[in-house]
Design a protein around this motif. Structure first.
Motif, PDB file in Angstrom:
ATOM      1  N   PRO A 200       0.806  -1.238   0.000  1.00 50.95           N
ATOM      2  CA  PRO A 200       0.000   0.000   0.000  1.00 50.95           C
ATOM      3  C   PRO A 200       0.831   1.276   0.000  1.00 50.95           C
ATOM      4  CG  PRO A 200      -0.969  -1.619   1.465  1.00 50.95           C
ATOM      5  CD  PRO A 200       0.345  -2.187   1.023  1.00 50.95           C
ATOM      6  N   ARG A 201       1.922   1.297   0.772  1.00 46.84           N
ATOM      7  CA  ARG A 201       2.759   2.493   0.812  1.00 46.84           C
ATOM      8  C   ARG A 201       3.547   2.661  -0.492  1.00 46.84           C
ATOM      9  NH1 ARG A 201       1.647   6.520   4.086  1.00 46.84           N
ATOM     10  NH2 ARG A 201       3.593   6.862   5.215  1.00 46.84           N
ATOM     11  N   GLU A 202       4.005   1.577  -1.056  1.00 43.81           N
ATOM     12  CA  GLU A 202       4.676   1.661  -2.353  1.00 43.81           C
ATOM     13  C   GLU A 202       3.715   2.173  -3.418  1.00 43.81           C
ATOM     14  OE1 GLU A 202       7.756  -2.078  -1.562  1.00 43.81           O
ATOM     15  OE2 GLU A 202       5.923  -2.364  -2.734  1.00 43.81           O
ATOM     16  N   ALA A 203       2.478   1.693  -3.368  1.00 42.20           N
ATOM     17  CA  ALA A 203       1.475   2.148  -4.334  1.00 42.20           C
ATOM     18  C   ALA A 203       1.216   3.642  -4.171  1.00 42.20           C
ATOM     19  CB  ALA A 203       0.182   1.359  -4.138  1.00 42.20           C
ATOM     20  N   GLU A 204       1.200   4.105  -2.922  1.00 42.94           N
ATOM     21  CA  GLU A 204       0.970   5.528  -2.671  1.00 42.94           C
ATOM     22  C   GLU A 204       2.092   6.368  -3.285  1.00 42.94           C
ATOM     23  OE1 GLU A 204      -0.017   8.518   1.119  1.00 42.94           O
ATOM     24  OE2 GLU A 204       0.497   6.398   1.457  1.00 42.94           O
ATOM     25  N   VAL A 205       3.322   5.934  -3.107  1.00 48.03           N
ATOM     26  CA  VAL A 205       4.457   6.648  -3.694  1.00 48.03           C
ATOM     27  C   VAL A 205       4.397   6.603  -5.216  1.00 48.03           C
ATOM     28  CG1 VAL A 205       6.965   6.617  -3.978  1.00 48.03           C
ATOM     29  CG2 VAL A 205       5.975   6.347  -1.711  1.00 48.03           C
ATOM     30  N   MET A 206       4.014   5.465  -5.762  1.00 46.60           N
ATOM     31  CA  MET A 206       3.914   5.338  -7.217  1.00 46.60           C
ATOM     32  C   MET A 206       2.944   6.355  -7.802  1.00 46.60           C
ATOM     33  SD  MET A 206       3.922   1.164  -7.337  1.00 46.60           S
ATOM     34  CE  MET A 206       3.140   1.039  -8.957  1.00 46.60           C
ATOM     35  N   VAL A 207       1.833   6.569  -7.102  1.00 42.74           N
ATOM     36  CA  VAL A 207       0.843   7.539  -7.577  1.00 42.74           C
ATOM     37  C   VAL A 207       1.363   8.962  -7.423  1.00 42.74           C
ATOM     38  CG1 VAL A 207      -1.439   8.505  -7.149  1.00 42.74           C
ATOM     39  CG2 VAL A 207      -1.126   6.030  -7.165  1.00 42.74           C
ATOM     40  N   LEU A 208       1.911   9.273  -6.252  1.00 40.47           N
ATOM     41  CA  LEU A 208       2.353  10.639  -5.985  1.00 40.47           C
ATOM     42  C   LEU A 208       3.499  11.055  -6.902  1.00 40.47           C
ATOM     43  CD1 LEU A 208       2.276  10.623  -2.066  1.00 40.47           C
ATOM     44  CD2 LEU A 208       0.682  11.782  -3.616  1.00 40.47           C
ATOM     45  N   VAL A 209       4.479  10.183  -7.053  1.00 38.17           N
ATOM     46  CA  VAL A 209       5.660  10.531  -7.855  1.00 38.17           C
ATOM     47  C   VAL A 209       5.469  10.168  -9.323  1.00 38.17           C
ATOM     48  CG1 VAL A 209       8.133  10.124  -8.182  1.00 38.17           C
ATOM     49  CG2 VAL A 209       7.184  10.299  -5.870  1.00 38.17           C
ATOM     50  N   GLY A 210       4.985   8.940  -9.567  1.00 39.20           N
ATOM     51  CA  GLY A 210       4.883   8.470 -10.944  1.00 39.20           C
ATOM     52  C   GLY A 210       3.753   9.096 -11.728  1.00 39.20           C
ATOM     53  N   CYS A 211       2.594   9.261 -11.083  1.00 42.80           N
ATOM     54  CA  CYS A 211       1.415   9.769 -11.801  1.00 42.80           C
ATOM     55  C   CYS A 211       1.200  11.272 -11.619  1.00 42.80           C
ATOM     56  CB  CYS A 211       0.157   9.020 -11.357  1.00 42.80           C
ATOM     57  SG  CYS A 211       0.217   7.255 -11.678  1.00 42.80           S
ATOM     58  N   HIS A 216      10.390  14.057  -4.729  1.00 39.97           N
ATOM     59  CA  HIS A 216      10.542  13.192  -3.560  1.00 39.97           C
ATOM     60  C   HIS A 216      10.203  13.958  -2.282  1.00 39.97           C
ATOM     61  CE1 HIS A 216      13.300   9.904  -5.454  1.00 39.97           C
ATOM     62  NE2 HIS A 216      12.299  10.240  -6.234  1.00 39.97           N
ATOM     63  N   LYS A 217      10.642  15.218  -2.230  1.00 40.41           N
ATOM     64  CA  LYS A 217      10.395  16.027  -1.032  1.00 40.41           C
ATOM     65  C   LYS A 217       8.898  16.291  -0.858  1.00 40.41           C
ATOM     66  CE  LYS A 217      13.382  19.133  -0.012  1.00 40.41           C
ATOM     67  NZ  LYS A 217      14.224  20.376   0.014  1.00 40.41           N
ATOM     68  N   GLU A 218       8.198  16.584  -1.962  1.00 42.41           N
ATOM     69  CA  GLU A 218       6.756  16.849  -1.895  1.00 42.41           C
ATOM     70  C   GLU A 218       5.986  15.591  -1.496  1.00 42.41           C
ATOM     71  OE1 GLU A 218       6.348  20.365  -5.286  1.00 42.41           O
ATOM     72  OE2 GLU A 218       6.411  18.238  -5.874  1.00 42.41           O
ATOM     73  N   ALA A 219       6.390  14.456  -2.068  1.00 46.35           N
ATOM     74  CA  ALA A 219       5.729  13.192  -1.726  1.00 46.35           C
ATOM     75  C   ALA A 219       5.966  12.840  -0.263  1.00 46.35           C
ATOM     76  CB  ALA A 219       6.238  12.073  -2.633  1.00 46.35           C
ATOM     77  N   ALA A 231      12.385   7.492  -1.574  1.00 41.88           N
ATOM     78  CA  ALA A 231      13.332   6.884  -2.505  1.00 41.88           C
ATOM     79  C   ALA A 231      13.405   5.370  -2.305  1.00 41.88           C
ATOM     80  CB  ALA A 231      14.714   7.511  -2.337  1.00 41.88           C
ATOM     81  N   ASP A 232      13.365   4.942  -1.036  1.00 40.09           N
ATOM     82  CA  ASP A 232      13.402   3.500  -0.747  1.00 40.09           C
ATOM     83  C   ASP A 232      12.168   2.796  -1.317  1.00 40.09           C
ATOM     84  OD1 ASP A 232      15.794   3.704   0.581  1.00 40.09           O
ATOM     85  OD2 ASP A 232      14.892   3.860   2.574  1.00 40.09           O
ATOM     86  N   TYR A 233      10.985   3.399  -1.121  1.00 35.69           N
ATOM     87  CA  TYR A 233       9.762   2.802  -1.654  1.00 35.69           C
ATOM     88  C   TYR A 233       9.819   2.694  -3.182  1.00 35.69           C
ATOM     89  CZ  TYR A 233       7.152   2.999   2.777  1.00 35.69           C
ATOM     90  OH  TYR A 233       6.713   2.792   4.058  1.00 35.69           O
ATOM     91  N   LEU A 234      10.339   3.742  -3.817  1.00 36.02           N
ATOM     92  CA  LEU A 234      10.441   3.713  -5.279  1.00 36.02           C
ATOM     93  C   LEU A 234      11.398   2.622  -5.742  1.00 36.02           C
ATOM     94  CD1 LEU A 234      10.490   7.505  -6.215  1.00 36.02           C
ATOM     95  CD2 LEU A 234       8.761   5.826  -6.875  1.00 36.02           C
ATOM     96  N   ARG A 235      12.489   2.434  -5.015  1.00 33.40           N
ATOM     97  CA  ARG A 235      13.457   1.393  -5.392  1.00 33.40           C
ATOM     98  C   ARG A 235      12.843   0.000  -5.259  1.00 33.40           C
ATOM     99  NH1 ARG A 235      17.494   4.894  -3.240  1.00 33.40           N
ATOM    100  NH2 ARG A 235      17.162   4.081  -1.136  1.00 33.40           N
ATOM    101  N   ALA A 262       1.844   2.018 -12.153  1.00 38.79           N
ATOM    102  CA  ALA A 262       0.659   2.578 -11.501  1.00 38.79           C
ATOM    103  C   ALA A 262      -0.504   2.656 -12.495  1.00 38.79           C
ATOM    104  CB  ALA A 262       0.973   3.955 -10.934  1.00 38.79           C
ATOM    105  N   ARG A 263      -0.220   3.092 -13.716  1.00 40.58           N
ATOM    106  CA  ARG A 263      -1.277   3.178 -14.724  1.00 40.58           C
ATOM    107  C   ARG A 263      -1.752   1.783 -15.146  1.00 40.58           C
ATOM    108  NH1 ARG A 263       2.212   7.558 -16.459  1.00 40.58           N
ATOM    109  NH2 ARG A 263       1.194   9.531 -15.916  1.00 40.58           N
ATOM    110  N   GLU A 264      -0.810   0.863 -15.240  1.00 39.69           N
ATOM    111  CA  GLU A 264      -1.159  -0.508 -15.605  1.00 39.69           C
ATOM    112  C   GLU A 264      -2.095  -1.142 -14.575  1.00 39.69           C
ATOM    113  OE1 GLU A 264       1.361  -4.572 -15.508  1.00 39.69           O
ATOM    114  OE2 GLU A 264       2.191  -3.032 -16.827  1.00 39.69           O
TER     115      GLU A 264
END
Length: 268
Positions: A200-211, A216-219, A231-235, A262-264
């Protein structure tokens, strides 16, 4: 004299009336007790009980694995169905505790057999699902608790269109032993999915940063975590993306992998 056995009760959640009416008629003809079909999960009576719920994976509103998980949480065994679901959508439904999958174009008697198996506490593996499970095991092997030769041979036979009872008769395999093999197959598939899907937390980062394109600072501010945690979640999300997409460029940046995945997955 023993009491007469209660008929299997089955519910159908599908927003295609023609397919639903045909399936309901077939179930009734097989002696099942058929609940009033619902066109969506939201329209399905939350107090309803059934031995099996046949649930389409493409529904208006809550759909796919989320719908399966909701039904499972109510204590309802689910048989998933679809005519257009991707392998990932089907495997996600299995991870959400669906006890089988039948293609919508399958003969009606296959639905009857599948519901009968699930109502008895078993599983139903159609040829299409067997192929998905076998390919997933080959592409993303588990480091521990992976299925063995017996389970793989069973999946190969089912993927070729053989019926479970035919394979049991051919191999001299007792029904409880076959059930044990299927249970191990489903358990491994669910564990494999958990390992190779974003948390769930990785998905949240994927949406905030990827979509949404946040830095990174804003997310980190939005999630109330340190920038390094983002950065760790994205990795870790990128590592899971590469594990589940072997054809993806190995040098894909984490933010790009996050946006694509995230889009997929329909997160955006």
């Amino acid at each position: 004299m023993s009491a007469e056995r209660r008929p299997i009760s089955v519910a159908i959640i599908d927003d295609h009336p023609i397919a639903t009416e045909s399936l309901a008629a077939r179930f009734a003809g097989a002696g099942f007790s058929v609940l009033a079909p619902a066109p969506s999960l939201e329209a399905f009576d939350r107090g309803a009980t059934a031995d099996v719920v046949v649930c389409d994976l493409h529904l208006p509103g809550i759909s796919g694995a989320a719908a399966v998980a909701d039904l499972h949480a109510r204590g309802l065994p689910v048989l998933a169905t679809s005519g257009v679901a991707t392998p990932d959508e089907v495997l996600d439904a299995i991870a959400a505790q669906a006890r089988g999958f039948v293609d919508k174009t399958a003969p009606a008697q296959q639905f009857v057999a599948a519901v009968t198996a699930v109502a008895a506490g078993g599983y139903h593996v159609s040829a299409r699902l067997a192929g998905f499970l076998l390919e997933d095991a080959q592409r993303r092997p588990l480091s521990r608790g992976e299925i063995g030769a017996d389970e793989r041979n069973l999946l190969r036979g089912l993927a070729q269109g053989d019926h479970l009872d035919e394979l049991c008769a051919e191999w001299g395999l007792a029904a409880p032993d076959a059930h044990g093999l299927l249970a191990r197959i489903f358990d491994a598939a669910r564990r494999r999915r958990r390992l190779h899907r974003p948390s769930p937390r990785e998905a949240e980062v994927m949406v905030l940063v990827g979509c949404r394109g946040l830095s990174h600072k804003e997310a980190a501010r939005a999630m109330n975590v340190k920038t390094s945690v983002v950065a760790d979640y994205l990795r870790t999300a990128r590592a899971k993306y590469l594990a589940s997409h072997p054809d993806a460029p190995p040098t894909i940046p984490p933010s790009a992998a996050a946006a694509i995945w995230a889009r997929e997955l329909g997160f955006d």
